[in-house]
Write a protein that holds these residues in place. Sequence first.
Motif, PDB file in Angstrom:
ATOM      1  N   VAL A  38      87.582  48.510  47.785  1.00 37.46           N
ATOM      2  CA  VAL A  38      88.808  49.269  47.869  1.00 37.46           C
ATOM      3  C   VAL A  38      89.371  48.989  46.250  1.00 37.46           C
ATOM      4  O   VAL A  38      89.223  48.207  45.457  1.00 37.46           O
ATOM      5  CB  VAL A  38      89.783  48.070  48.540  1.00 37.46           C
ATOM      6  CG1 VAL A  38      91.066  48.718  48.521  1.00 37.46           C
ATOM      7  CG2 VAL A  38      89.254  47.730  50.169  1.00 37.46           C
ATOM      8  N   GLY A  39      89.469  50.376  45.851  1.00 39.61           N
ATOM      9  CA  GLY A  39      89.994  50.508  44.558  1.00 39.61           C
ATOM     10  C   GLY A  39      91.740  50.942  44.749  1.00 39.61           C
ATOM     11  O   GLY A  39      92.374  50.727  45.785  1.00 39.61           O
ATOM     12  N   LYS A  40      92.241  51.230  43.601  1.00 34.94           N
ATOM     13  CA  LYS A  40      93.644  51.333  43.375  1.00 34.94           C
ATOM     14  C   LYS A  40      94.168  52.731  44.234  1.00 34.94           C
ATOM     15  O   LYS A  40      94.957  52.752  44.947  1.00 34.94           O
ATOM     16  CB  LYS A  40      94.137  51.388  42.002  1.00 34.94           C
ATOM     17  CG  LYS A  40      94.067  49.964  41.326  1.00 34.94           C
ATOM     18  CD  LYS A  40      94.668  50.103  40.042  1.00 34.94           C
ATOM     19  CE  LYS A  40      94.601  48.829  39.282  1.00 34.94           C
ATOM     20  NZ  LYS A  40      95.135  48.834  38.072  1.00 34.94           N
ATOM     21  N   SER A  41      93.288  53.618  44.028  1.00 37.93           N
ATOM     22  CA  SER A  41      93.579  55.069  44.616  1.00 37.93           C
ATOM     23  C   SER A  41      92.900  55.440  45.846  1.00 37.93           C
ATOM     24  O   SER A  41      93.499  56.072  46.531  1.00 37.93           O
ATOM     25  CB  SER A  41      93.663  56.077  43.337  1.00 37.93           C
ATOM     26  OG  SER A  41      92.358  56.337  42.895  1.00 37.93           O
ATOM     27  N   ARG A  42      91.889  54.885  45.959  1.00 40.69           N
ATOM     28  CA  ARG A  42      90.789  55.186  46.934  1.00 40.69           C
ATOM     29  C   ARG A  42      89.804  54.180  47.211  1.00 40.69           C
ATOM     30  O   ARG A  42      89.435  53.238  46.460  1.00 40.69           O
ATOM     31  CB  ARG A  42      90.326  56.681  46.931  1.00 40.69           C
ATOM     32  CG  ARG A  42      89.297  56.674  45.696  1.00 40.69           C
ATOM     33  CD  ARG A  42      88.717  58.227  45.436  1.00 40.69           C
ATOM     34  NE  ARG A  42      87.583  58.071  44.676  1.00 40.69           N
ATOM     35  CZ  ARG A  42      86.295  58.396  45.099  1.00 40.69           C
ATOM     36  NH1 ARG A  42      86.040  59.113  46.211  1.00 40.69           N
ATOM     37  NH2 ARG A  42      85.302  58.488  44.144  1.00 40.69           N
ATOM     38  N   ASN A  43      88.979  54.292  48.428  1.00 49.03           N
ATOM     39  CA  ASN A  43      88.014  53.287  48.616  1.00 49.03           C
ATOM     40  C   ASN A  43      86.617  53.896  48.093  1.00 49.03           C
ATOM     41  O   ASN A  43      86.534  55.117  48.038  1.00 49.03           O
ATOM     42  CB  ASN A  43      87.651  53.000  50.095  1.00 49.03           C
ATOM     43  CG  ASN A  43      88.975  52.360  50.451  1.00 49.03           C
ATOM     44  OD1 ASN A  43      89.718  51.781  49.795  1.00 49.03           O
ATOM     45  ND2 ASN A  43      89.313  52.329  51.961  1.00 49.03           N
ATOM     46  N   TYR A  44      85.687  53.163  47.613  1.00 51.37           N
ATOM     47  CA  TYR A  44      84.455  53.470  47.010  1.00 51.37           C
ATOM     48  C   TYR A  44      83.289  52.812  48.045  1.00 51.37           C
ATOM     49  O   TYR A  44      83.284  51.803  48.273  1.00 51.37           O
ATOM     50  CB  TYR A  44      84.226  52.995  45.753  1.00 51.37           C
ATOM     51  CG  TYR A  44      85.148  53.769  44.738  1.00 51.37           C
ATOM     52  CD1 TYR A  44      85.157  55.002  44.143  1.00 51.37           C
ATOM     53  CD2 TYR A  44      86.446  53.002  44.283  1.00 51.37           C
ATOM     54  CE1 TYR A  44      86.034  55.628  43.222  1.00 51.37           C
ATOM     55  CE2 TYR A  44      87.394  53.704  43.509  1.00 51.37           C
ATOM     56  CZ  TYR A  44      87.012  54.710  43.017  1.00 51.37           C
ATOM     57  OH  TYR A  44      87.913  55.462  42.055  1.00 51.37           O
TER      58      TYR A  44
END
Length: 98
Positions: A38-44
């Motif tokens: 889970v990233g700040k702007s989207r999931n990777y």
Amino acid sequence: MTSVDFLLTNKDITYEIRTEIKRLGRPIPDLIISKTVVGKSRNYSRNFNRSVYDRFKWLCGCSKRNKLFCFICLVMVGNQGAWTQEGCVGKVRHKATA
């Protein structure tokens, strides 16, 4: 039973058996390993890629356990230590990379 399974389940393996397993080569099966971060702007999403076998010649896989192991450690040391019991998990460094 693959050579990895055999090495993981047998503590006392003769020199002849270890030599035969080494001669057969490391098992490099396709594995189903994925991780979502889970990233700040989207999931990777990260997935297993067979090219890892080309980059790390000491690495082998076990399709039954769906994990990566150090083939050298399995053949030479047996089932002792994290790289031969638990497999590769997370960001693990190994001395064989040097």
